[in-house]
Every structure is written in structure tokens, then in C-alpha cells.
Design a protein around this motif. Structure first.
Motif, short mmCIF file in Angstrom:
data_model
loop_
_atom_site.label_atom_id
_atom_site.label_comp_id
_atom_site.label_asym_id
_atom_site.label_seq_id
_atom_site.Cartn_x
_atom_site.Cartn_y
_atom_site.Cartn_z
N LEU A 1 0.83 -1.20 0.00
CA LEU A 1 0.00 0.00 0.00
C LEU A 1 0.86 1.26 0.00
O LEU A 1 0.50 2.27 -0.59
N GLU A 2 2.03 1.19 0.62
CA GLU A 2 2.95 2.32 0.56
C GLU A 2 3.49 2.50 -0.86
O GLU A 2 3.64 3.62 -1.34
N ASP A 3 3.72 1.39 -1.56
CA ASP A 3 4.12 1.46 -2.97
C ASP A 3 3.01 2.12 -3.79
O ASP A 3 3.28 2.93 -4.68
N VAL A 4 1.76 1.77 -3.50
CA VAL A 4 0.62 2.37 -4.20
C VAL A 4 0.63 3.88 -3.99
O VAL A 4 0.46 4.65 -4.94
N ARG A 5 0.84 4.32 -2.79
CA ARG A 5 0.86 5.76 -2.50
C ARG A 5 2.00 6.45 -3.25
O ARG A 5 1.85 7.55 -3.77
N ARG A 6 3.14 5.79 -3.34
CA ARG A 6 4.28 6.35 -4.06
C ARG A 6 3.97 6.46 -5.56
O ARG A 6 4.19 7.50 -6.17
N PHE A 7 3.43 5.39 -6.15
CA PHE A 7 3.06 5.41 -7.56
C PHE A 7 1.93 6.41 -7.84
O PHE A 7 1.86 6.97 -8.93
N SER A 8 1.06 6.64 -6.87
CA SER A 8 -0.08 7.54 -7.04
C SER A 8 0.35 8.95 -7.39
O SER A 8 -0.39 9.69 -8.03
N GLN A 9 1.54 9.32 -7.00
CA GLN A 9 2.03 10.68 -7.26
C GLN A 9 2.37 10.90 -8.73
O GLN A 9 2.59 12.04 -9.14
N ASN A 10 2.38 9.84 -9.55
CA ASN A 10 2.74 9.94 -10.96
C ASN A 10 1.57 10.32 -11.87
O ASN A 10 1.76 10.43 -13.08
N PHE A 11 0.37 10.49 -11.33
CA PHE A 11 -0.82 10.68 -12.15
C PHE A 11 -1.39 12.08 -12.02
O PHE A 11 -1.34 12.68 -10.96
N ASP A 12 -1.95 12.57 -13.13
CA ASP A 12 -2.66 13.85 -13.10
C ASP A 12 -4.00 13.69 -12.38
O ASP A 12 -4.44 14.58 -11.68
N GLU A 13 -4.62 12.53 -12.59
CA GLU A 13 -5.91 12.24 -11.95
C GLU A 13 -5.95 10.74 -11.64
O GLU A 13 -5.68 9.91 -12.52
#
Length: 153
Positions: A112-124
Motif C-alpha cells: 500500500l505504501e508502494d501504491v501511494r508512491r506510484f499515485s504521485q505519478n498521475f494527473d488524476e
């Protein structure tokens, strides 16, 4: 980046224009000590833009594989370059965990921490919950992954 949860639907519904919807699922086989990951990316017309099936040769519990699937899904999505995304899953527990900003002290915490890190790569990035019938393609890919040697994209 915006996060939201939609109410559960009985069937797959297309995303808005210029957004991709990514359904993901996991399957486990405790007897075989394996787990499978299934991901399908579709556009507003329902056209499959990408999909993957991946086997994990470890006996994950259901909640563990679901968190790992979410991290794998966002990693794949980042690699493919999509910027406006709806992640959809048939587990409300997983969708709620993805939305929360807390750090769980469980085996699912690292994915889930990886998900949060990857989440920063998106505009939406939106999170959506659907019922099993709305996630059937990803579920079928996850079950199929239990019979493959490695990873298919």
C-alpha cells in the motif's frame, strides 16, 4: 490528483472521455502455494488497451495479494504512461485502504505504501468499487495467472 469512491455497479461501465479504467484482481491457490494477478486497462469504448496476468510463487493470503495487485497495477500503469486513471476493484476493503492515508502495521502495509508512491505519478487518480460482475475480466485473468509460468502482458 483526486481520489473518490463510486458506488458499486453490477456491470462494467466505461470511464469518461480521456480517462482509462483499470480493473484489477487477485486469486490465490493455498494448496498450490501460488497467487495470481490480473489487470485490464480499457478506454471509454471498452477497448482493451493493455492487460496482464502474473503469477506469484508464494502462498499469499487473500488480503495480501489484493494489496500486492494494487501496487503491481499502478506500476504497470505508470510504465504505460497513462495519466488520468480510474482504478476499479470488487473489494470495498481494498478500495478504502487505497484511499486512506494511514500506514497500516500489517503485511499489506508495504504494497500500500508502494501504491501511494506510484499515485504521485498521475494527473488524476480515482478509486472505484464495483461488484464481481463488473470486475469479471480482471478476475478471470487472475485465475488464469495461476497456470502460467511467469508474466504475460
Amino acid at each position: 490528483m483526486q481520489q473518490a469512491v463510486r458506488s458499486a455497479q453490477n456491470q462494467w461501465l466505461p470511464p469518461p472521455m480521456d480517462v482509462v479504467k483499470i480493473n484489477f484482481d487477485g486469486a490465490t491457490s493455498p494448496k498450490k502455494k501460488k497467487a495470481g494477478i490480473g489487470v485490464v486497462v480499457r478506454d471509454v469504448n471498452g477497448l482493451v488497451l493493455a492487460s496482464c496476468a502474473k503469477i506469484k510463487h508464494e502462498p499469499y493470503k487473500a488480503v495480501e495479494i489484493e494489496s500486492l495487485v494494487a501496487a503491481t497495477t499502478l506500476s504497470l500503469t505508470t510504465d504505460l504512461g497513462f495519466q488520468r486513471v480510474i482504478l476499479e476493484r470488487d473489494s470495498m476493503e481494498v478500495i478504502q485502504a487505497l484511499r486512506e492515508n494511514t500506514q497500516p502495521l500489517t503485511p499489506t502495509g508495504l504494497p500500500l505504501e508502494d501504491v501511494r508512491r506510484f499515485s504521485q505519478n498521475f494527473d488524476e487518480l480515482l478509486f472505484s468499487h464495483t461488484k464481481r460482475d463488473g470486475n469479471i475480466v480482471a478476475h478471470s485473468l487472475a485465475k488464469y495467472a495461476l497456470s502460467i509460468p511467469d508474466f504475460l502482458v
